[in-house]
Scaffold this motif. Structure first.
Motif, PDB file in Angstrom:
ATOM      1  N   ARG A 140     -60.257 -26.816 -17.904  1.00 25.19           N
ATOM      2  CA  ARG A 140     -61.102 -25.655 -18.164  1.00 25.19           C
ATOM      3  C   ARG A 140     -60.577 -24.867 -19.355  1.00 25.19           C
ATOM      4  O   ARG A 140     -59.373 -24.655 -19.499  1.00 25.19           O
ATOM      5  N   LEU A 141     -61.478 -24.412 -20.203  1.00 23.97           N
ATOM      6  CA  LEU A 141     -61.120 -23.496 -21.278  1.00 23.97           C
ATOM      7  C   LEU A 141     -61.411 -22.078 -20.816  1.00 23.97           C
ATOM      8  O   LEU A 141     -62.416 -21.838 -20.143  1.00 23.97           O
ATOM      9  N   VAL A 142     -60.533 -21.148 -21.172  1.00 23.26           N
ATOM     10  CA  VAL A 142     -60.750 -19.753 -20.795  1.00 23.26           C
ATOM     11  C   VAL A 142     -60.675 -18.882 -22.034  1.00 23.26           C
ATOM     12  O   VAL A 142     -59.895 -19.151 -22.959  1.00 23.26           O
ATOM     13  N   ARG A 143     -61.476 -17.854 -22.050  1.00 24.41           N
ATOM     14  CA  ARG A 143     -61.540 -16.914 -23.167  1.00 24.41           C
ATOM     15  C   ARG A 143     -61.402 -15.500 -22.632  1.00 24.41           C
ATOM     16  O   ARG A 143     -62.261 -15.029 -21.871  1.00 24.41           O
ATOM     17  N   GLU A 144     -60.313 -14.831 -22.969  1.00 24.95           N
ATOM     18  CA  GLU A 144     -60.107 -13.468 -22.509  1.00 24.95           C
ATOM     19  C   GLU A 144     -60.864 -12.491 -23.406  1.00 24.95           C
ATOM     20  O   GLU A 144     -60.720 -12.515 -24.633  1.00 24.95           O
ATOM     21  N   VAL A 145     -61.685 -11.653 -22.783  1.00 29.41           N
ATOM     22  CA  VAL A 145     -62.430 -10.612 -23.488  1.00 29.41           C
ATOM     23  C   VAL A 145     -62.074  -9.296 -22.803  1.00 29.41           C
ATOM     24  O   VAL A 145     -62.580  -8.987 -21.722  1.00 29.41           O
ATOM     25  N   ALA A 146     -61.211  -8.516 -23.426  1.00 26.07           N
ATOM     26  CA  ALA A 146     -60.635  -7.333 -22.776  1.00 26.07           C
ATOM     27  C   ALA A 146     -61.677  -6.330 -22.319  1.00 26.07           C
ATOM     28  O   ALA A 146     -61.605  -5.790 -21.215  1.00 26.07           O
ATOM     29  N   GLU A 147     -62.676  -6.052 -23.152  1.00 28.03           N
ATOM     30  CA  GLU A 147     -63.692  -5.054 -22.825  1.00 28.03           C
ATOM     31  C   GLU A 147     -65.003  -5.702 -22.376  1.00 28.03           C
ATOM     32  O   GLU A 147     -66.084  -5.172 -22.624  1.00 28.03           O
ATOM     33  N   ALA A 148     -64.914  -6.832 -21.755  1.00 25.87           N
ATOM     34  CA  ALA A 148     -66.107  -7.586 -21.368  1.00 25.87           C
ATOM     35  C   ALA A 148     -66.977  -6.808 -20.383  1.00 25.87           C
ATOM     36  O   ALA A 148     -66.467  -6.101 -19.509  1.00 25.87           O
ATOM     37  N   GLU A 149     -68.281  -6.938 -20.538  1.00 27.43           N
ATOM     38  CA  GLU A 149     -69.240  -6.363 -19.592  1.00 27.43           C
ATOM     39  C   GLU A 149     -69.767  -7.420 -18.635  1.00 27.43           C
ATOM     40  O   GLU A 149     -70.551  -7.114 -17.739  1.00 27.43           O
ATOM     41  N   THR A 150     -69.338  -8.672 -18.847  1.00 27.79           N
ATOM     42  CA  THR A 150     -69.770  -9.772 -17.981  1.00 27.79           C
ATOM     43  C   THR A 150     -68.600 -10.714 -17.716  1.00 27.79           C
ATOM     44  O   THR A 150     -67.613 -10.728 -18.455  1.00 27.79           O
ATOM     45  N   VAL A 151     -68.755 -11.489 -16.651  1.00 28.36           N
ATOM     46  CA  VAL A 151     -67.917 -12.663 -16.410  1.00 28.36           C
ATOM     47  C   VAL A 151     -68.864 -13.844 -16.435  1.00 28.36           C
ATOM     48  O   VAL A 151     -69.884 -13.853 -15.733  1.00 28.36           O
ATOM     49  N   SER A 152     -68.563 -14.832 -17.275  1.00 30.31           N
ATOM     50  CA  SER A 152     -69.497 -15.938 -17.480  1.00 30.31           C
ATOM     51  C   SER A 152     -68.784 -17.272 -17.363  1.00 30.31           C
ATOM     52  O   SER A 152     -67.676 -17.446 -17.885  1.00 30.31           O
ATOM     53  N   PHE A 153     -69.436 -18.210 -16.667  1.00 33.22           N
ATOM     54  CA  PHE A 153     -68.910 -19.567 -16.566  1.00 33.22           C
ATOM     55  C   PHE A 153     -69.982 -20.542 -17.034  1.00 33.22           C
ATOM     56  O   PHE A 153     -71.094 -20.567 -16.503  1.00 33.22           O
ATOM     57  N   VAL A 154     -69.644 -21.305 -18.062  1.00 39.91           N
ATOM     58  CA  VAL A 154     -70.548 -22.316 -18.614  1.00 39.91           C
ATOM     59  C   VAL A 154     -69.902 -23.677 -18.446  1.00 39.91           C
ATOM     60  O   VAL A 154     -68.686 -23.830 -18.646  1.00 39.91           O
ATOM     61  N   ARG A 155     -70.711 -24.652 -18.085  1.00 39.03           N
ATOM     62  CA  ARG A 155     -70.201 -26.018 -17.968  1.00 39.03           C
ATOM     63  C   ARG A 155     -71.123 -26.947 -18.748  1.00 39.03           C
ATOM     64  O   ARG A 155     -72.333 -27.008 -18.482  1.00 39.03           O
ATOM     65  N   VAL A 156     -70.549 -27.648 -19.729  1.00 38.72           N
ATOM     66  CA  VAL A 156     -71.325 -28.521 -20.609  1.00 38.72           C
ATOM     67  C   VAL A 156     -70.630 -29.873 -20.703  1.00 38.72           C
ATOM     68  O   VAL A 156     -69.457 -29.947 -21.091  1.00 38.72           O
ATOM     69  N   PHE A 157     -71.337 -30.939 -20.329  1.00 39.93           N
ATOM     70  CA  PHE A 157     -70.775 -32.287 -20.344  1.00 39.93           C
ATOM     71  C   PHE A 157     -69.443 -32.350 -19.600  1.00 39.93           C
ATOM     72  O   PHE A 157     -68.490 -32.996 -20.052  1.00 39.93           O
ATOM     73  N   GLY A 158     -69.363 -31.658 -18.465  1.00 40.50           N
ATOM     74  CA  GLY A 158     -68.161 -31.714 -17.649  1.00 40.50           C
ATOM     75  C   GLY A 158     -67.048 -30.778 -18.083  1.00 40.50           C
ATOM     76  O   GLY A 158     -66.006 -30.725 -17.434  1.00 40.50           O
ATOM     77  N   GLN A 159     -67.251 -30.045 -19.178  1.00 37.05           N
ATOM     78  CA  GLN A 159     -66.246 -29.104 -19.669  1.00 37.05           C
ATOM     79  C   GLN A 159     -66.594 -27.699 -19.211  1.00 37.05           C
ATOM     80  O   GLN A 159     -67.671 -27.180 -19.539  1.00 37.05           O
ATOM     81  N   GLY A 160     -65.706 -27.069 -18.449  1.00 36.49           N
ATOM     82  CA  GLY A 160     -65.935 -25.711 -17.994  1.00 36.49           C
ATOM     83  C   GLY A 160     -65.319 -24.697 -18.935  1.00 36.49           C
ATOM     84  O   GLY A 160     -64.220 -24.905 -19.451  1.00 36.49           O
ATOM     85  N   ALA A 205     -57.483 -19.042 -29.686  1.00 37.89           N
ATOM     86  CA  ALA A 205     -58.582 -18.224 -29.172  1.00 37.89           C
ATOM     87  C   ALA A 205     -58.782 -18.427 -27.691  1.00 37.89           C
ATOM     88  O   ALA A 205     -59.454 -17.650 -27.041  1.00 37.89           O
ATOM     89  N   ASP A 206     -58.218 -19.471 -27.138  1.00 36.70           N
ATOM     90  CA  ASP A 206     -58.434 -19.763 -25.731  1.00 36.70           C
ATOM     91  C   ASP A 206     -57.268 -20.577 -25.206  1.00 36.70           C
ATOM     92  O   ASP A 206     -56.396 -20.997 -25.949  1.00 36.70           O
ATOM     93  N   SER A 207     -57.267 -20.813 -23.910  1.00 36.53           N
ATOM     94  CA  SER A 207     -56.235 -21.634 -23.305  1.00 36.53           C
ATOM     95  C   SER A 207     -56.887 -22.580 -22.322  1.00 36.53           C
ATOM     96  O   SER A 207     -58.061 -22.436 -21.993  1.00 36.53           O
ATOM     97  N   ALA A 208     -56.126 -23.565 -21.864  1.00 34.00           N
ATOM     98  CA  ALA A 208     -56.674 -24.567 -20.968  1.00 34.00           C
ATOM     99  C   ALA A 208     -56.069 -24.424 -19.580  1.00 34.00           C
ATOM    100  O   ALA A 208     -54.867 -24.243 -19.431  1.00 34.00           O
ATOM    101  N   VAL A 209     -56.910 -24.505 -18.564  1.00 38.64           N
ATOM    102  CA  VAL A 209     -56.476 -24.427 -17.173  1.00 38.64           C
ATOM    103  C   VAL A 209     -56.818 -25.742 -16.497  1.00 38.64           C
ATOM    104  O   VAL A 209     -57.988 -26.141 -16.487  1.00 38.64           O
ATOM    105  N   PRO A 210     -55.856 -26.478 -15.950  1.00 42.86           N
ATOM    106  CA  PRO A 210     -56.167 -27.740 -15.273  1.00 42.86           C
ATOM    107  C   PRO A 210     -57.147 -27.533 -14.120  1.00 42.86           C
ATOM    108  O   PRO A 210     -56.994 -26.595 -13.341  1.00 42.86           O
ATOM    109  N   THR A 211     -58.144 -28.358 -14.034  1.00 43.18           N
ATOM    110  CA  THR A 211     -59.101 -28.322 -12.936  1.00 43.18           C
ATOM    111  C   THR A 211     -59.377 -29.748 -12.498  1.00 43.18           C
ATOM    112  O   THR A 211     -58.852 -30.698 -13.063  1.00 43.18           O
ATOM    113  N   SER A 212     -60.259 -29.875 -11.509  1.00 39.04           N
ATOM    114  CA  SER A 212     -60.637 -31.207 -11.036  1.00 39.04           C
ATOM    115  C   SER A 212     -61.796 -31.769 -11.831  1.00 39.04           C
ATOM    116  O   SER A 212     -62.330 -32.820 -11.510  1.00 39.04           O
ATOM    117  N   GLY A 213     -62.222 -31.097 -12.893  1.00 38.47           N
ATOM    118  CA  GLY A 213     -63.361 -31.530 -13.680  1.00 38.47           C
ATOM    119  C   GLY A 213     -62.981 -32.629 -14.656  1.00 38.47           C
ATOM    120  O   GLY A 213     -61.859 -33.137 -14.694  1.00 38.47           O
TER     121      GLY A 213
END
Length: 244
Positions: free
Chosen positions: A46-66, A34-42
């Motif tokens: 980072r986990l990413v979730r592709e939503v093809a018809e998305a009406e928003t772009v959202s970034f959430v960070r919880v306990f250091g996980q983006g 359902a998602d993939s991981a992108v290396p970051t400095s966190g």
């Protein structure tokens, strides 16, 4: 905050965002499909979730996980942007500027698993008390809190005449989080009634087996101070923009 509470928060946000369990590494994240991981400095990739018809772009960070969710073009553009930057509303707006970006907002997320000791004052859960409290507040505050739309509400009343002073309520998110809202009458502000009402709602949420969640706009210092007084702990951020 207990480790079990932290795990409940991670699982709830994973469910809300449709990603692998938070705090996992790239291998575990890839297994979900359902998602993939992108290396970051966190702290975590980072986990990413592709939503093809998305009406928003959202970034959430919880306990250091983006966690970034949105259409593929947004995920690609953000791949080299550090998490600390993506959490900033202007950065996310710039990322989607050519897609009609409009701000939904940026907020801090805080949680507690401790009851709040408070004085006992008359409290009502009657719909008329909710309506009376909202009538005593600005339209902007009423719209932001949305107390009347919450199924669980507690209205603090003035002892002599029963006039509503402040109220709190919550919505249940992912069967685990109590998303809190607090509203104080315009003429009752600065006298501690908001703290009392919020304490009543917080304790009720804990009694229901939920983890109280406090979301305060990044520029709302009064709300952030209130969360601190109640014992809520800062855990992360949520930043979202609308796109065309």
């Amino acid at each position: 905050m207990k480790g079990s509470t932290q795990q409940t928060i991670r699982r709830a946000w994973a469910q809300l965002l449709g990603v692998a369990e938070l705090g996992t590494g790239p291998a575990e994240a890839a297994e979900s499909g359902a998602d993939s991981a992108v290396p970051t400095s966190g702290t975590f990739p980072r986990l990413v979730r592709e939503v093809a018809e998305a009406e928003t772009v959202s970034f959430v960070r919880v306990f250091g996980q983006g966690i970034l969710s949105g259409p593929r073009w947004a995920l690609d553009r953000a791949s080299t942007v550090p998490d600390d930057q993506l959490a900033l509303l202007p950065v996310l707006m710039s990322l989607a500027a050519d897609h009609g970006a409009r701000p939904l907002g940026s907020a801090e997320l805080s949680y507690t698993d401790d009851r709040v000791e408070h004085a006992d004052l008359p409290i009502s859960q009657d719909g008329a008390a909710v309506a009376a409290l909202e009538a005593a507040c600005s339209d902007e505050d009423v719209e932001e809190v949305g107390l009347s739309s919450m199924p669980h509400r507690w209205i603090l009343l003035d002892a002599p005449d029963g006039e509503p002073l402040a109220g709190s309520g919550y919505l249940v998110w992912a069967d685990a989080l109590a998303h809190m809202g607090v509203l104080t009458s315009s003429k009752a502000r600065g006298r501690g009634y908001g703290v009392l009402a919020a304490a009543a709602g917080t304790n009720a949420a804990l009694d229901a087996g939920l983890v109280p969640q406090w979301r305060a706009r990044w520029d709302n210092e009064a709300s952030k101070r209130l969360a601190q007084v109640l014992g809520y702990e800062f855990v992360g951020t949520q930043t979202t923009v609308f796109i065309a």
